[in-house]
Design a protein around this motif. Structure first.
Motif, mmCIF file in Angstrom:
data_model
loop_
_atom_site.group_PDB
_atom_site.id
_atom_site.type_symbol
_atom_site.label_atom_id
_atom_site.label_comp_id
_atom_site.label_asym_id
_atom_site.label_seq_id
_atom_site.Cartn_x
_atom_site.Cartn_y
_atom_site.Cartn_z
ATOM 1 N N LEU B 341 27.237 -61.618 94.344
ATOM 2 C CA LEU B 341 28.310 -60.669 94.077
ATOM 3 C C LEU B 341 29.401 -60.768 95.139
ATOM 4 C CD1 LEU B 341 29.123 -58.245 92.180
ATOM 5 C CD2 LEU B 341 28.173 -56.754 93.944
ATOM 6 N N GLY B 342 29.001 -60.909 96.409
ATOM 7 C CA GLY B 342 29.940 -60.929 97.523
ATOM 8 C C GLY B 342 30.882 -62.121 97.513
ATOM 9 N N SER B 343 30.599 -63.136 96.714
ATOM 10 C CA SER B 343 31.515 -64.276 96.630
ATOM 11 C C SER B 343 32.065 -64.451 95.226
ATOM 12 C CB SER B 343 30.802 -65.564 97.078
ATOM 13 O OG SER B 343 29.664 -65.781 96.278
ATOM 14 N N GLU B 344 31.347 -63.945 94.204
ATOM 15 C CA GLU B 344 31.742 -64.181 92.820
ATOM 16 C C GLU B 344 32.708 -63.127 92.269
ATOM 17 O OE1 GLU B 344 30.844 -66.400 90.103
ATOM 18 O OE2 GLU B 344 30.426 -67.749 91.778
ATOM 19 N N ALA B 345 32.541 -61.838 92.674
ATOM 20 C CA ALA B 345 33.301 -60.750 92.052
ATOM 21 C C ALA B 345 34.785 -60.852 92.390
ATOM 22 C CB ALA B 345 32.753 -59.406 92.506
ATOM 23 N N LEU B 346 35.625 -60.353 91.479
ATOM 24 C CA LEU B 346 37.079 -60.383 91.684
ATOM 25 C C LEU B 346 37.466 -59.654 92.975
ATOM 26 C CD1 LEU B 346 38.311 -59.550 88.041
ATOM 27 C CD2 LEU B 346 38.002 -61.809 89.094
ATOM 28 N N THR B 356 31.059 -54.325 88.771
ATOM 29 C CA THR B 356 31.553 -53.724 90.015
ATOM 30 C C THR B 356 33.081 -53.720 90.049
ATOM 31 O OG1 THR B 356 29.572 -54.335 91.235
ATOM 32 C CG2 THR B 356 31.572 -54.002 92.530
ATOM 33 N N ASP B 357 33.700 -54.815 89.585
ATOM 34 C CA ASP B 357 35.172 -54.869 89.544
ATOM 35 C C ASP B 357 35.730 -53.749 88.675
ATOM 36 O OD1 ASP B 357 35.399 -57.238 91.139
ATOM 37 O OD2 ASP B 357 34.664 -58.361 89.404
ATOM 38 N N VAL B 358 35.063 -53.503 87.527
ATOM 39 C CA VAL B 358 35.523 -52.460 86.613
ATOM 40 C C VAL B 358 35.386 -51.090 87.271
ATOM 41 C CG1 VAL B 358 35.148 -51.394 84.362
ATOM 42 C CG2 VAL B 358 34.968 -53.871 84.605
ATOM 43 N N ALA B 359 34.272 -50.881 88.001
ATOM 44 C CA ALA B 359 34.059 -49.599 88.681
ATOM 45 C C ALA B 359 35.145 -49.368 89.726
ATOM 46 C CB ALA B 359 32.676 -49.567 89.324
ATOM 47 N N VAL B 360 35.525 -50.445 90.436
ATOM 48 C CA VAL B 360 36.569 -50.324 91.452
ATOM 49 C C VAL B 360 37.916 -50.030 90.781
ATOM 50 C CG1 VAL B 360 37.851 -51.562 93.244
ATOM 51 C CG2 VAL B 360 35.354 -51.767 93.119
ATOM 52 N N ALA B 361 38.196 -50.743 89.683
ATOM 53 C CA ALA B 361 39.458 -50.539 88.971
ATOM 54 C C ALA B 361 39.567 -49.113 88.447
ATOM 55 C CB ALA B 361 39.567 -51.542 87.818
ATOM 56 N N ALA B 362 38.420 -48.524 88.088
ATOM 57 C CA ALA B 362 38.414 -47.168 87.551
ATOM 58 C C ALA B 362 38.460 -46.121 88.656
ATOM 59 C CB ALA B 362 37.165 -46.960 86.696
ATOM 60 N N GLY B 363 38.409 -46.579 89.921
ATOM 61 C CA GLY B 363 38.449 -45.643 91.033
ATOM 62 C C GLY B 363 37.114 -44.990 91.324
ATOM 63 N N ARG B 364 36.035 -45.497 90.724
ATOM 64 C CA ARG B 364 34.711 -44.894 90.956
ATOM 65 C C ARG B 364 34.065 -45.421 92.233
ATOM 66 N NH1 ARG B 364 31.648 -44.586 85.145
ATOM 67 N NH2 ARG B 364 33.142 -43.237 84.116
ATOM 68 N N ALA B 365 34.553 -46.556 92.743
ATOM 69 C CA ALA B 365 33.946 -47.130 93.944
ATOM 70 C C ALA B 365 35.027 -47.790 94.766
ATOM 71 C CB ALA B 365 32.874 -48.154 93.551
ATOM 72 N N GLU B 366 34.804 -47.825 96.088
ATOM 73 C CA GLU B 366 35.723 -48.558 96.961
ATOM 74 C C GLU B 366 34.944 -49.685 97.591
ATOM 75 O OE1 GLU B 366 37.909 -46.113 99.692
ATOM 76 O OE2 GLU B 366 38.204 -44.573 98.149
ATOM 77 N N ILE B 367 35.047 -50.856 96.987
ATOM 78 C CA ILE B 367 34.292 -52.019 97.445
ATOM 79 C C ILE B 367 35.267 -53.196 97.473
ATOM 80 C CG2 ILE B 367 32.350 -53.576 96.960
ATOM 81 C CD1 ILE B 367 31.233 -51.246 95.167
ATOM 82 N N GLY B 368 35.201 -54.017 98.498
ATOM 83 C CA GLY B 368 36.054 -55.200 98.569
ATOM 84 C C GLY B 368 37.528 -54.821 98.608
ATOM 85 N N ASP B 369 38.358 -55.598 97.901
ATOM 86 C CA ASP B 369 39.808 -55.414 97.919
ATOM 87 C C ASP B 369 40.270 -54.857 96.570
ATOM 88 O OD1 ASP B 369 42.512 -55.530 97.998
ATOM 89 O OD2 ASP B 369 42.644 -57.705 98.395
ATOM 90 N N SER B 371 43.022 -54.017 95.448
ATOM 91 C CA SER B 371 44.299 -54.490 94.906
ATOM 92 C C SER B 371 44.104 -55.661 93.947
ATOM 93 C CB SER B 371 45.222 -54.911 96.056
ATOM 94 O OG SER B 371 44.730 -56.107 96.653
ATOM 95 N N ARG B 372 42.978 -56.367 94.103
ATOM 96 C CA ARG B 372 42.733 -57.521 93.232
ATOM 97 C C ARG B 372 42.437 -57.115 91.789
ATOM 98 N NH1 ARG B 372 41.823 -62.419 95.795
ATOM 99 N NH2 ARG B 372 41.718 -62.292 98.062
ATOM 100 N N VAL B 373 42.073 -55.841 91.578
ATOM 101 C CA VAL B 373 41.785 -55.389 90.203
ATOM 102 C C VAL B 373 42.715 -54.258 89.779
ATOM 103 C CG1 VAL B 373 39.376 -56.104 90.249
ATOM 104 C CG2 VAL B 373 39.989 -53.816 91.057
ATOM 105 N N ALA B 374 43.763 -54.023 90.592
ATOM 106 C CA ALA B 374 44.640 -52.882 90.324
ATOM 107 C C ALA B 374 45.318 -53.011 88.962
ATOM 108 C CB ALA B 374 45.683 -52.754 91.434
ATOM 109 N N GLY B 375 45.568 -54.244 88.538
ATOM 110 C CA GLY B 375 46.287 -54.429 87.276
ATOM 111 C C GLY B 375 45.395 -54.557 86.053
ATOM 112 N N MET B 376 44.109 -54.272 86.213
ATOM 113 C CA MET B 376 43.189 -54.456 85.087
ATOM 114 C C MET B 376 43.561 -53.531 83.929
ATOM 115 S SD MET B 376 38.998 -54.341 85.066
ATOM 116 C CE MET B 376 38.753 -55.543 86.365
ATOM 117 N N ASP B 377 43.508 -54.080 82.727
ATOM 118 C CA ASP B 377 43.893 -53.348 81.529
ATOM 119 C C ASP B 377 43.089 -52.050 81.402
ATOM 120 O OD1 ASP B 377 45.265 -53.381 78.835
ATOM 121 O OD2 ASP B 377 43.155 -53.250 78.234
ATOM 122 N N ARG B 378 43.792 -50.920 81.203
ATOM 123 C CA ARG B 378 43.118 -49.607 81.155
ATOM 124 C C ARG B 378 42.147 -49.515 79.972
ATOM 125 N NH1 ARG B 378 42.559 -47.428 85.724
ATOM 126 N NH2 ARG B 378 43.026 -49.542 86.356
#
Lengths: 376, 519
Positions: B341-346, B356-369, B371-378
């Motif tokens: 996960l630490g090398s594969e995830a967006l 995990t990327d989706v959870a971060v994009a939804a604001g449910r978790a703060e993991i990694g960066d 900004s890399r998923v900020a533009g993910m389709d709602r």
């Protein structure tokens, strides 16, 4: 059609036999291991019942006793053959073929074990078309074949002959006494008959049915298909014909007691959905006898009632029923030969003092929701 | 103060627990060397929340070492299996249903000898000491160092197993001896298999237990060390050296018990979301509901008690395919990037969209960066989260046993993927320290005692026989270290044995109590 059966088919037969055990009949797993050990890379000849000579000497062989004992005290290995030889000596004839007394549970495997040890063929038929708790509950008995003479064998090389003439009930009673002394499990040969009588009284091609049902469950799981629909397809083109999904739910209550040496009791299943308050009640005596949904009978002996794990489709035995299990209950119609007046007198609801009339599962469930029609 | 440690395949979690609360908890990576891994984790715990090692009263460890050793055929002791039952049982000798490579990995020596009992306690045949001695000579010649002894119906009477152990012990004083009546239940092959598995792990058990003890001591902790068992109760280190097989399912058990404890809910459903799967189980009276089917471990059929767990292929590392569904919508899992996960995830700069990327994009978790998923389709984010919620709702519904409302507790690092309410309106409870519920479960484990035997019940004697069985279970719990006043019977199960007169009935009773620790 006759065919040769190797160890490759035993996994499917084991699973199918557990299903046909309708909750009882003992765990086919041990039987499967026995046959696997005895057979190695050889095969057993499975004879189509229509290809057996009229004057052939046919010997049914089986294990009798408590399935729980059978799981702990495994056979020495010589008993099933010893019992065949004992009945041959007593009758003065040499067996031409062996046949299962019941196609459900471990007794689907015992004749294969004898065949693997002796080279005899096994007839693709049986005397119950499922599993039943008492020795006389057989189509063989219902259609006039006498259980006596009967042979029993234990692991010390001892054998016993019981001959009660035409009184099968008394034979069963005496045999249970001997079985107790042998440690709660014995190997038996009984209901010896001619090829013509076998053809007249047996349920045909039930080993093939077991293999096909087991294969259907295995393939359904592999392909993520509905196991009940897969079973219904197999049943549709056999003499059993009808398969109905009776209920899917969780076990919310189980009551067991011992009565006359049998494990009797009831299990209650409640629907998964909170909105649906319907319940299924299952009555059993070693095997499942009656299923009622909200007080209405939906399936009764001799039709088959099978409990399957809701996720995997694996059959669950009455001893394995546990509070909280998620299960699908299905009903399978028996062949016409098991629904005649003589047959119902031997193993219909009245034979179990159930106080309900036999009606076929396809009639009892006609027009109700949850009926599984075979998909083309 | 107690310390609970859960050593998993990927993470080692540690929790410092006192009274009713968790003082501190850390998650570290599991290391190859057991001593180093535990030492590192304890050091990190000490940094986060300095504690006096002398104030620690007990250390509880749940570990996957033993089950992994079996699965990977690593470090198994040369083992011999002796079965007492001739002339019965010869048709299926020991190891008959084992995968050939595993049987070979432990030497694969099986022996059949006379002995064994009937269900009612009669002997099948008498123990033949000369035959046994010849067998032991052969075992010694073949170099087996660990010996599993199984007698037919030993759960009814253990006499022959104990006498055989004396004979073997006198001839091979250094051999490790495992007796089946102390390990498994009724069902000869399954109990024998469990006993052989146990025997094959005895040498490793000494190494692992010594390694764990060294790590604890190295940190200046003098408190006793316990390992958690399949059923959520504890064993001391002497017991663990002799019965390593009893640790096999401690992972999910600790997680469920920890969830119940952290949430204060003795009856609840637990959803433990890890990297690859979401495991759903039911806790009743503080203990996981047990699975009823026979369980295969590394291809060996056994009858261990394992918790009943429904695993869904949804975890923090689950791969998300935005338009992989038949309706053109997104699909989650069942494959996972797992420990990568630490090398594969967006969010970590990788190429793969994960849950995990989706959870971060939804604001449910703060993991990694983020900004890399900020533009993910709602719509995509909403669709994925809805799908996860629907799958978990359905899974919980399938595991429930009654229509009564059952609280649902979410634990595990991946549980940020779950909504606050399931689709049927049920609220999720998220206790503090939810990521380390398994280590907390280890720390709060209790001590148990169990009876599982066939009893002959004469008319009118049922309640007396049940009372005797219950008392025996309670006595066993106390002998195992439970505070007598806290021991209670948590499970009673009776199964009449079909076809046998005399009302032969198999009775199982389990009793548990709080661990007695020195003041």
């Amino acid at each position: 059609m006759s065919f040769d059966l190797g160890v490759d088919s035993l996994g499917d037969l084991s699973r199918g036999a557990a299903l046909l055990g309708t909750g009882g009949g003992g765990d086919p797993h041990v039987g499967r291991l026995l046959v696997t050990q005895a057979l190695g890379d050889r095969t057993v000849r499975i004879l189509d019942p229509d290809e057996v000579a009229d004057d052939a000497f046919v010997v049914p062989v089986a294990q009798m006793g408590a399935p729980t004992v059978g799981m702990e005290k495994l056979p020495g290995g010589d008993e099933p053959v010893a019992v065949l030889r004992a009945i041959e000596r007593h009758v003065g004839r040499t067996a031409d073929a062996v046949i299962p007394v019941e196609c459900g549970g471990i007794n689907s495997m015992i004749p294969l074990f004898v065949a693997a040890r002796t080279g005899l063929p096994v007839i693709d038929a049986d005397g119950m078309g499922r599993a039943f708790p008492e020795l006389q509950m057989k189509t063989f008995a219902a259609y006039g074949i006498s259980g006596s003479p009967m042979a029993l064998a234990g692991e010390n090389g001892e054998t016993a002959i019981i001959d009660t003439g035409t009184d099968d009930k008394r034979m069963e009673w005496l045999a249970r006494g001997v079985t107790m002394r042998l440690g709660g499990i014995a190997h038996v040969a009984e209901f010896t008959m001619s090829g013509a009588d076998m053809r007249r009284t047996a349920i045909k091609r039930t080993l093939t049915l077991g293999i096909r049902l087991g294969a259907a469950l295995r393939e359904a799981r592999r392909d993520h298909r509905d196991p009940v629909a897969a079973l219904a397809e197999v049943v549709a083109d056999t003499e059993y014909r009808h398969l109905r999904a009776l209920f899917t739910g969780k076990i919310v209550d189980i009551e067991r007691r011992t009565e006359g040496g049998f494990a009797v009791g009831r299990a209650r299943f409640a629907s998964f959905g909170a909105a649906d308050t319907s319940e299924l009640e299952l009555t059993f005596q070693n095997e499942h006898l009656v299923a009622e949904v909200d007080g209405r009978v939906v399936c009764t002996v001799p039709d088959l009632i099978c409990v399957l794990d809701a996720e995997t489709g694996e059959p669950i035995t009455t001893e394995g029923l546990r509070y909280g299990q998620r299960a699908t209950v299905i009903g399978i119609g028996t062949p016409p030969v098991m629904r005649t007046e003589q047959a119902l007198a031997a193993f219909g609801p009245a034979a179990f003092r159930l106080g309900t009339e036999f009606r076929p599962v396809e009639e009892l469930t006609a027009g109700t929701a949850g009926t599984a029609a075979p998909t083309p | 103060m107690r310390i609970g440690i859960d050593v998993g395949g990927t993470n080692t979690d540690v929790a410092l627990v006192t009274g009713g609360s968790v003082l501190a908890a850390v998650k570290t990576s599991t290391q190859d060397d057991v001593t180093d891994g535990i030492m590192a984790a304890l050091n990190e715990l000490q940094q986060q929340h300095p504690f006096d090692p002398a104030a620690v009263k007990a250390v509880m460890i749940g570990t996957t070492h033993f089950i992994n050793a079996l699965v990977e055929h690593r470090r198994l002791a040369p083992t011999a299996a002796i079965r007492l039952g001739l002339p019965a049982t010869a048709a299926l000798p020991p190891l008959v249903d084992w995968p050939a490579p595993l049987a070979a990995a432990l030497g694969g020596h099986g022996y059949l000898c006379h002995g064994g009992h009937e269900f009612d306690g009669r002997a099948i045949s008498e123990l033949d000491e000369d035959e046994l001695k010849r067998t032991v000579e052969d075992i010694a010649a073949r170099g087996a160092r660990s010996i599993a002894i199984t007698s037919v119906f030993s759960p009814v009477t253990a006499e022959f197993e104990q006498r055989a152990a004396e004979v073997v012990g006198a001839m091979l004083p250094d051999a490790a001896i495992s007796l089946s009546h102390e390990i498994g239940r009724m069902g000869l092959l399954e109990r024998e298999n469990a006993t052989i598995v146990n025997a094959s792990l005895r040498e490793l058990a000494v190494d692992i237990v010594d390694g764990l003890a060294a790590a604890i001591e190295g940190h200046g902790i003098a408190a006793p060390l316990y390992l958690s068992q399949n059923d959520g109760t504890l064993m001391d280190v002497d017991f663990a050296r002799r019965y390593p097989v009893a640790t096999f399912a401690s992972g999910p058990t600790n997680s469920m018990r920890g969830a119940a404890y952290l949430s204060g809910l003795a009856d609840c459903a637990v959803v433990d979301v890890g990297g690859t799967t979401s495991d759903i189980g039911i806790v009743q009276a503080g203990f996981p509901r047990e699975a009823t089917n026979d369980v295969s471990v590394a291809g060996v059929r056994t009858n261990f008690r394992m918790p009943d767990v429904l695993s869904l292929g949804i975890g923090g590392g689950s791969r998300v395919r935005p338009d992989g569904g038949t309706d053109g919508g997104p699909v989650v899992g069942p494959d996972s990037v797992g420990f990568r996960l630490g090398s594969e995830a967006l969010v970590f700069g990788g190429p793969t969209m994960t849950a995990t990327d989706v959870a971060v994009a939804a604001g449910r978790a703060e993991i990694g960066d983020p900004s890399r998923v900020a533009g993910m389709d709602r719509d995509l984010v909403g669709g994925v989260l809805a799908q996860i919620a629907a799958a978990v709702t359905d899974g919980v519904e399938r595991m429930r046993v009654s229509a009564e409302p059952l609280p649902i507790v979410a634990v595990g690092g991946g549980s940020v993927l779950l909504p606050d309410r399931l689709d049927d309106g049920a609220a999720l409870v998220r206790p503090d320290n939810f990521p380390v519920a398994n280590a907390v479960g280890a720390a709060i484990a209790q001590v148990g005692g169990e009876v599982d035997r066939v009893f002959s019940i004469e008319p009118g004697r049922r309640s007396a026989v049940l009372d005797d069985a219950k008392q025996e279970a309670v006595d066993r719990a106390v002998r195992a270290g439970a505070l007598p006043d806290t021991v209670r019977v948590v499970d009673v199960d009776e199964v009449p044995l079909a076809y046998l007169p005399g009302n032969a009935t198999r009775i199982r009773v389990k009793a548990v109590g709080e661990l007695f620790t020195a003041p």
